[in-house]
Design a protein around this motif. Structure first.
Motif, mmCIF file in Angstrom:
data_model
loop_
_atom_site.group_PDB
_atom_site.id
_atom_site.type_symbol
_atom_site.label_atom_id
_atom_site.label_comp_id
_atom_site.label_asym_id
_atom_site.label_seq_id
_atom_site.Cartn_x
_atom_site.Cartn_y
_atom_site.Cartn_z
ATOM 1 N N TRP A 137 0.831 -1.209 0.000
ATOM 2 C CA TRP A 137 0.000 0.000 0.000
ATOM 3 C C TRP A 137 0.865 1.258 0.000
ATOM 4 O O TRP A 137 0.541 2.249 -0.643
ATOM 5 N N GLY A 180 -5.380 -5.224 0.716
ATOM 6 C CA GLY A 180 -4.084 -4.689 0.280
ATOM 7 C C GLY A 180 -3.723 -3.403 0.981
ATOM 8 O O GLY A 180 -3.038 -2.544 0.407
ATOM 9 N N ASN A 181 -4.138 -3.236 2.254
ATOM 10 C CA ASN A 181 -3.912 -1.985 2.970
ATOM 11 C C ASN A 181 -2.694 -1.997 3.887
ATOM 12 O O ASN A 181 -2.416 -0.997 4.551
ATOM 13 N N TYR A 231 0.961 -1.402 4.826
ATOM 14 C CA TYR A 231 1.878 -0.418 4.261
ATOM 15 C C TYR A 231 3.094 -1.074 3.616
ATOM 16 O O TYR A 231 3.672 -0.540 2.676
ATOM 17 N N ASN A 271 -6.502 8.332 -2.635
ATOM 18 C CA ASN A 271 -5.139 8.258 -3.184
ATOM 19 C C ASN A 271 -4.205 9.312 -2.606
ATOM 20 O O ASN A 271 -3.273 9.764 -3.278
ATOM 21 N N LYS A 330 -1.862 8.971 -0.747
ATOM 22 C CA LYS A 330 -0.470 8.508 -0.741
ATOM 23 C C LYS A 330 0.295 8.945 -1.992
ATOM 24 O O LYS A 330 1.530 8.941 -1.994
#
Length: 478
Positions: A23, A62-63, A65, A334, A336
């Motif tokens: 992630w 899928g979280n 990191y 999003n 990130k």
């Protein structure tokens, strides 16, 4: 699509390998990804892997990191299509779901009936199976514990292919180990979770500005007994007498009969996060607007501006919906991407309360000395839990987001190793859901030896051919 067959076994269609990314975008694998939709399909994958010697990694939302759900040497099994809500008993509050159901599915099913998940993460996108594998905590950990403590029972497919029913009284060793076992013993199938009754679609929020760590810790200790949720934001750039300054958000549930707008304000259309920030800017644009500030001076200015804003609203209570308060990470889709063309890691540590203040002061001072300051720091209070590979302590945690670039990666990893030593010195722990940098010797130092011995005994018992592997598992255990 390559079609694989082993005599006497089901067919298994392996698609072409695709990029599977952490992630935080800091690591990835090129792996075939399978999307089973039934227990039988999952079981067939396990049978095939045992017979062929293939290595598989389970993946939920899928979280994580780091590399907890990627597999450089095998197959990834994505469970997000195994996601049905099977039953919801409004008398008991127990919801039965398949393990690929997301936290989003839990709260959307529950809230119009006056129920909310007992523990949620900062995003609604993790699957419940993934949440149990990491035994996630929330802003109310000090009060209700981790999510595992609210699971009545589950069915579990062990790596060697057995389906077992697990509860605190039935197959209890597996119950307390699969929860927190980061997907290394098998796959959660059907999960029974006890939801929390609520009597309003909103909570009372008290924002409090604090000048330093001393005030931050003092407030938490003074108010955790009369709060339902507590979370602190820390300006990591502040130093000297202002080291640890930031803002606390205390949230309190309304009691039965206090909200005249209940249950109307529990309707889904009144709970979803707004699509525009300040009713003007589309949220999908926000990361683009934030991106020009994604460098140390820019983030120093943003943190300073947030401090000023915190002073202006200090002690001015307001009411906020459950989803708005809980899922701050979903406010800006999003977000990130502000770290591109680089990536990010989150370094989260848990330190017992008697050592936490001095430990965090030492960590923040070290980061400033090394000139690698994290862009976002989140502070929480915790209590211990009974699970085998628990990260929880009777104390506090700090989650810190660091940018990763080609030029700083080596120095950042060195900094993390230095911080590891501070955490170990203070009898602290780490969290696999967030980790990207832990080393085998550190894992062997912070887990009790008897816990690790029991984990490897269970791994050998339930996964004798060692088919379940992730890059995280290989990095910290092999």
């Amino acid at each position: 699509m390559a079609r694989k067959q082993v005599k006497g076994l089901p067919f298994l269609n392996l698609p072409k390998a695709t990029k599977v990314e952490a992630w935080g975008m800091n690591s990835f694998s090129n792996s075939p990804v399978l999307f089973p939709e039934s227990e039988e399909e999952i079981q067939n994958i396990f049978i095939w892997a045992n017979q062929t010697g293939s290595k598989i990694a389970l993946r939920g939302g899928g979280n994580s990191y780091g590399d907890a759900a990627i597999n450089s040497d095998g197959i990834v099994v994505d469970l997000t299509k195994f996601n049905k809500v099977l039953d919801f008993n409004l008398k008991t509050g127990v919801m039965v779901v398949q393990s690929g159901a997301r936290i989003k599915d839990l709260w959307e099913t529950g809230i119009e009936n006056g129920f909310w998940p007992p523990v949620v993460s900062g995003t609604m996108m993790p699957t419940l199976g993934g949440a149990l594998s990491m035994n996630i905590h929330g802003k109310n950990n000090f009060k209700v514990g981790t999510i595992g403590e609210h699971i009545k029972q589950f069915s579990f497919l062990t790596a060697k292919g057995e389906i077992l029913e697990c509860s605190p009284k039935k197959n209890s060793d597996l119950y307390y180990s699969a929860i927190s076992g980061f997907g290394m013993l098998g796959c959660f199938l059907t999960i029974h979770i006890k939801m929390k009754p609520i009597y309003s679609g909103k909570m009372k929020i008290d924002p409090v500005y604090v000048k330093n760590f001393e005030e931050m810790f003092s407030y938490f200790e003074a108010h955790f007994k009369d709060a339902d949720y507590l979370v602190g934001w820390v300006d990591a750039f502040a130093s000297g007498k202002s080291l640890g300054r930031g803002q606390i958000h205390k949230a309190t549930n309304l009691k039965e009969g206090e909200d005249p707008d209940f249950p109307g304000n529990c309707l889904l259309e009144r709970q979803h996060l707004p699509s525009r920030l300040f009713y003007v800017i589309p949220k999908k644009w926000m990361w683009i607007l934030m991106w020009p500030f994604s460098f140390p001076l820019g983030m120093r200015l943003i943190n300073f501006a947030k401090c000023i804003a915190s002073m202006l609203v200090n002690n001015k209570a307001y009411y906020q919906g459950h989803a708005e308060y809980a899922f701050l990470l979903d406010y800006v889709p999003n977000w990130k991407f502000i770290y591109k063309p680089g990536s990010m890691i989150q370094y989260q540590v848990f330190i017992p309360k008697e050592n936490a203040k001095s430990g965090f002061e030492e960590i923040f001072t070290l980061c400033q000395k090394r000139k690698i300051v994290n862009y976002l720091s989140v502070f929480k209070k915790h209590k211990p839990d009974p699970f085998l590979l628990t990260h929880s302590v009777d104390g506090y945690s700090m989650a810190m987001d660091f940018p990763v670039t080609k030029s700083n990666r080596e120095e950042l990893w060195k900094l993390c190793y230095e911080m590891d030593e501070i955490v170990l010195k203070n009898k602290g722990k780490f969290y696999f859901a967030k980790d990207s940098t832990l080393r085998k010797q550190v894992v062997e130092s912070f887990f009790p030896k008897e816990n690790l011995k029991k984990f490897f005994t269970l791994k050998k018992k339930y996964d004798p051919k060692n088919i379940l592997q992730t890059d995280l598992y290989k990095r910290v255990f092999l």
